[in-house]
Design a protein around this motif. Structure first.
Motif, mmCIF file in Angstrom:
data_model
loop_
_atom_site.group_PDB
_atom_site.id
_atom_site.type_symbol
_atom_site.label_atom_id
_atom_site.label_comp_id
_atom_site.label_asym_id
_atom_site.label_seq_id
_atom_site.Cartn_x
_atom_site.Cartn_y
_atom_site.Cartn_z
ATOM 1 N N ASN A 87 -0.497 11.265 1.011
ATOM 2 C CA ASN A 87 -0.904 11.963 -0.201
ATOM 3 C C ASN A 87 -1.173 13.447 0.006
ATOM 4 O O ASN A 87 -1.634 14.122 -0.888
ATOM 5 N N VAL A 110 2.735 2.677 2.190
ATOM 6 C CA VAL A 110 2.551 3.487 3.393
ATOM 7 C C VAL A 110 3.656 3.129 4.385
ATOM 8 O O VAL A 110 4.350 2.135 4.217
ATOM 9 N N SER A 165 -2.411 6.348 4.293
ATOM 10 C CA SER A 165 -2.430 6.610 2.874
ATOM 11 C C SER A 165 -2.836 8.060 2.592
ATOM 12 O O SER A 165 -2.229 8.747 1.774
ATOM 13 N N TYR A 222 0.805 -1.225 0.000
ATOM 14 C CA TYR A 222 0.000 0.000 0.000
ATOM 15 C C TYR A 222 0.836 1.272 0.000
ATOM 16 O O TYR A 222 0.290 2.365 0.093
#
Length: 88
Positions: free
Chosen positions: A87, A57, A83, A55
């Motif tokens: 971002n 992360v 996440s 993922y």
């Protein structure tokens, strides 16, 4: 499997690899006690690495607790938070 529970199939497949007491035909529920189905401390460390890679992360120190790895729902929620933070 997967999205109907709030998470994607990849998450469930990864998680199931570390749950030796959960049979393949047994459903993984949002509130399944991960320790009760076999997630141990070594499994947590290995799962952590797999989730970070899959993922993209990084688990921050605050997320490295037994509470984070208590149920699939809590763990998936934490991945979502990390996440989102990544971002920003």
């Amino acid at each position: 499997m997967g999205w109907d529970k709030g998470w994607d199939n990849n998450f469930e497949e990864l998680l199931r690899e570390y749950l030796p007491f959960l049979s393949a035909d047994e459903p993984l529920e949002a509130d399944t006690d991960l320790r009760a189905v076999g997630l141990d401390s070594l499994g947590v460390v290995e799962l952590l690495g797999s989730l970070e890679q899959s993922y993209d992360v990084r688990f921050v120190d605050e997320a490295l607790s037994l509470d984070t790895f208590a149920t699939p729902a809590v763990l998936w929620e934490q991945i979502g938070k990390m996440s989102e933070a990544a971002n920003r």
